[in-house]
Design a protein around this motif. Sequence first.
Motif, PDB file in Angstrom:
ATOM      1  N   ILE A  22       0.842  -1.208   0.000  1.00 50.23           N
ATOM      2  CA  ILE A  22       0.000   0.000   0.000  1.00 50.23           C
ATOM      3  C   ILE A  22       0.868   1.246   0.000  1.00 50.23           C
ATOM      4  CG2 ILE A  22      -1.620   1.353   1.387  1.00 50.23           C
ATOM      5  CD1 ILE A  22      -2.857  -1.357   2.258  1.00 50.23           C
ATOM      6  N   LEU A  59       2.693   1.655  -3.387  1.00 53.10           N
ATOM      7  CA  LEU A  59       1.791   2.108  -4.441  1.00 53.10           C
ATOM      8  C   LEU A  59       1.440   3.579  -4.272  1.00 53.10           C
ATOM      9  CD1 LEU A  59       0.193   1.277  -6.941  1.00 53.10           C
ATOM     10  CD2 LEU A  59      -1.668   0.618  -5.433  1.00 53.10           C
ATOM     11  N   PHE A  60       1.217   3.997  -3.046  1.00 51.02           N
ATOM     12  CA  PHE A  60       0.902   5.397  -2.751  1.00 51.02           C
ATOM     13  C   PHE A  60       2.053   6.312  -3.174  1.00 51.02           C
ATOM     14  CE2 PHE A  60       0.748   8.892   0.481  1.00 51.02           C
ATOM     15  CZ  PHE A  60      -0.391   9.511  -0.007  1.00 51.02           C
ATOM     16  N   SER A 114       2.950   6.212  -7.202  1.00 46.33           N
ATOM     17  CA  SER A 114       1.962   6.657  -8.186  1.00 46.33           C
ATOM     18  C   SER A 114       1.581   8.127  -8.021  1.00 46.33           C
ATOM     19  CB  SER A 114       0.705   5.809  -8.093  1.00 46.33           C
ATOM     20  OG  SER A 114       0.060   6.010  -6.852  1.00 46.33           O
ATOM     21  N   LEU A 128      -6.562   5.886  -3.537  1.00 46.46           N
ATOM     22  CA  LEU A 128      -5.919   4.615  -3.172  1.00 46.46           C
ATOM     23  C   LEU A 128      -6.890   3.709  -2.427  1.00 46.46           C
ATOM     24  CD1 LEU A 128      -3.297   2.908  -2.983  1.00 46.46           C
ATOM     25  CD2 LEU A 128      -2.850   4.082  -0.840  1.00 46.46           C
ATOM     26  N   VAL A 184      -7.951   5.114 -11.891  1.00 46.04           N
ATOM     27  CA  VAL A 184      -8.464   5.751 -10.677  1.00 46.04           C
ATOM     28  C   VAL A 184      -9.652   6.645 -11.007  1.00 46.04           C
ATOM     29  CG1 VAL A 184      -6.263   5.714  -9.457  1.00 46.04           C
ATOM     30  CG2 VAL A 184      -6.843   7.685 -10.839  1.00 46.04           C
TER      31      VAL A 184
END
Length: 82
Positions: free
Chosen positions: A29, A32-33, A36, A43, A60
Motif C-alpha cells: 500500500i 503504491l501510494f 503513483s 488509493l 483511478v
Amino acid sequence: MKHDYEKELPEKSRKLIYFKRDKERDFAILSLFLGSGIRMNELSNLRLRDLDFEEKQIHVLRKGEKKDVVAVSPPSMQDVKD
C-alpha cells in the motif's frame, strides 16, 4: 519499514504480531501510494481490477468522478504483485 522497523518493536508484543501479519500488505500500500502520486482517497477506492500489471498503470476515479489512468513506478507495481 521493510527491514528495520521490526527490530524496534518489543519481542512477543501485540504490535510485533500485527506488524508481521500485515507487513507485506502495508508495504504494498505504501509503495503504491508513493510510486503513483495518487490521493489517499483514490488509493482506498482501488480494486484489483483497476491494476494493470502489464502496462504498469492504475485506473483511478479522481475528484469530480473523472476517470483517469496513472502510471506507476515498476518497483511499486512489483511490490503490489509480490
